[in-house]
Design a protein around this motif. Structure first.
Motif, PDB file in Angstrom:
ATOM      1  N   ARG A  28      26.230  36.644  37.442  1.00 40.13           N
ATOM      2  CA  ARG A  28      25.463  37.612  36.926  1.00 40.13           C
ATOM      3  C   ARG A  28      25.247  38.669  38.007  1.00 40.13           C
ATOM      4  N   ALA A  32      27.813  41.766  38.631  1.00 37.98           N
ATOM      5  CA  ALA A  32      27.704  43.737  38.704  1.00 37.98           C
ATOM      6  C   ALA A  32      27.742  43.682  39.947  1.00 37.98           C
ATOM      7  N   VAL A  36      32.879  43.501  37.965  1.00 36.24           N
ATOM      8  CA  VAL A  36      33.800  42.573  37.373  1.00 36.24           C
ATOM      9  C   VAL A  36      32.811  42.016  36.373  1.00 36.24           C
ATOM     10  N   SER A  37      34.182  41.546  35.315  1.00 34.10           N
ATOM     11  CA  SER A  37      32.937  40.881  34.282  1.00 34.10           C
ATOM     12  C   SER A  37      32.825  39.847  34.471  1.00 34.10           C
ATOM     13  N   VAL A  38      31.850  39.043  33.891  1.00 41.07           N
ATOM     14  CA  VAL A  38      31.016  38.186  33.918  1.00 41.07           C
ATOM     15  C   VAL A  38      32.062  36.494  33.595  1.00 41.07           C
ATOM     16  N   ILE A  39      32.365  36.711  32.425  1.00 42.92           N
ATOM     17  CA  ILE A  39      33.792  35.778  32.711  1.00 42.92           C
ATOM     18  C   ILE A  39      34.878  35.443  33.367  1.00 42.92           C
ATOM     19  N   THR A  40      34.852  36.265  34.442  1.00 40.78           N
ATOM     20  CA  THR A  40      36.129  37.133  35.699  1.00 40.78           C
ATOM     21  C   THR A  40      35.629  35.598  36.834  1.00 40.78           C
ATOM     22  N   ARG A  43      35.504  32.133  35.467  1.00 41.67           N
ATOM     23  CA  ARG A  43      36.566  31.597  35.642  1.00 41.67           C
ATOM     24  C   ARG A  43      36.835  31.196  37.537  1.00 41.67           C
TER      25      ARG A  43
END
Lengths: 126, 294
Positions: A28, A32, A36-40, A43
């Protein structure tokens, strides 16, 4: 998009900015911080773990893998990827082995920063 | 896992538009990006989630509250910002901040001041004199400083200059630090969605075309360049969204990529030269042009 994060972290490890055993930011936190998104980021961490660049311990977060040879290994992997791409281009051009070797040798001759084995006795040992 | 919201079997009919068969969930702590052309149903969906509109069929739950019946309780924790929201032109931003603070006790004054600085807004200026970008940022500030558990944002970056856009994206990604806060935002800027969203939800003609985690969504699509001539029936393959001949090359956009595809193309005499992943923008345009089927 996760590939960009993988490349950035790999580059930092190769450059020695992030040393083996060092803690990585939480998923996270990094998400932040780099917007970029957490899922990125998740991955990307999974990919880096598969590639042996980082280790994740449940509840403790992720650290750079503790192998002193890691930066060298990563740089060799990078070189091998370039070589594969080179061979693929040569195949598309229909170059034979001799022409390709000649091109590579010419390129080496004009490159100032590749030492020859005689100048650099340890060069091949790593 | 708690759901930030859940929609099941939603239908909403207007004289010239209908939202149909929408079932969708957002797990808490995630960011969902809503994409679709103008008139796809994005704003209607957001209005259902704010309780501003009631569905004709189906159930809307937001943060455990059933809407529209329990909208008073739900609204305490929902922050909604949309470009067509009105501010009082003759009043200052500070006046608006005090107003919102009185209604929402969770208002975080320190964070509000930080956002003022980051968004480069003057609290003592009457909002009637704000530029478009300043107005958008002011609306977001009023929404974000309440620290709502669910943020619903309709086109938060539309019409912003590149600097303001980055400021807004940075403020949105603050929300990522907290596992209990969730965001649903609609955007025509597919780059923003690609960057920030955990889940991509794609609406077209009032229907849900696809909703999947972003990486799987992007992973399904590939652009394949081959040498040769495409047989006429290639366009009919269900996994392909578009096939275009250009000189001796064929450009194929696959909506359901699989590893066997290059071999199948090779058996038709098409030599695969490149396989590239696609940006959301390209996927979106290709999907809409090919009729947007799931």
């Amino acid at each position: 998009m996760y590939q960009q994060i993988v490349d950035q972290i790999t580059a930092r490890v190769m450059a020695g900015d992030w040393s083996p055993g060092q803690s990585l930011p939480s998923i996270r936190e990094l998400a932040a911080g780099s917007q970029v998104s957490v899922i990125t980021v998740r991955r990307a961490y999974e990919e880096l773990e598969r590639a042996g660049v980082i280790c994740t311990r449940p509840g403790k977060g992720s650290v750079v893998a503790e192998r002193s040879s890691l930066p060298t290994t990563l740089m060799k992997d990078e070189l091998m990827r370039h070589l594969e791409a080179l061979l693929a281009s040569a195949a598309r051009l229909g170059l034979d082995k001799q022409s390709l070797s000649r091109l590579i040798e010419q390129a080496i001759e004009s490159a100032a920063d590749i030492p020859s084995a005689a100048d650099n006795p340890q060069g091949n040992e790593r | 896992m708690t759901a930030a919201f859940s929609l099941s079997g939603i239908a909403k009919r207007y004289p010239h538009f209908a939202l149909q068969d929408i079932s969708l969930q957002l797990p808490e702590g995630q960011i969902m990006g809503l994409v679709g052309v103008n008139g796809a149903g994005k704003t209607t969906l957001l209005r259902l989630l704010t309780g501003l509109a009631a569905p004709d069929a189906g159930e809307v739950q937001v943060l455990g509250h059933r809407l529209p019946e329990e909208q008073v309780a739900a609204k305490r924790d929902i922050g909604f910002a949309s470009e067509d929201m009105r501010l009082y032109r003759s009043q200052t931003l500070r006046w608006h901040m005090t107003l919102v603070q009185r209604i929402f006790p969770a208002w975080d004054e320190t964070y509000a001041d930080e956002l003022l600085r980051r968004f480069d807004l003057r609290a003592e200026q009457a909002v009637g004199g704000f530029s478009h970008g300043q107005r958008v940022k002011a609306l977001l500030l009023l929404c974000l400083a309440r620290r709502p558990r669910l943020l619903l944002l309709d086109e938060p970056t539309t019409g912003l200059d590149p600097v303001a856009r980055i400021e807004v994206l940075e403020a949105l990604s603050d929300v990522l630090r907290d596992e209990q806060r969730s965001v649903l935002f609609s955007s025509h800027n597919t780059h923003d969605v690609e960057q920030l969203a955990d889940t991509i939800t794609f609406l077209h003609n009032g229907r849900l075309v696809d909703s999947a985690d972003k990486e799987s969504f992007l992973d399904r699509w590939r652009r394949v360049v081959c040498q040769g001539t495409a047989p006429a029936d290639l366009q009919q393959w269900p996994e392909l969204a578009s096939v275009r001949n250009s000189g001796s090359l064929v450009e194929i956009k696959a909506r359901h990529w699989n590893e066997q595809l290059p071999d199948r193309l090779a058996s038709l005499g098409l030599q695969v030269q490149r396989v590239d992943s696609m940006a959301l923008e390209d996927i979106f345009v290709t999907a809409v042009r090919s009729g947007a089927v799931a």
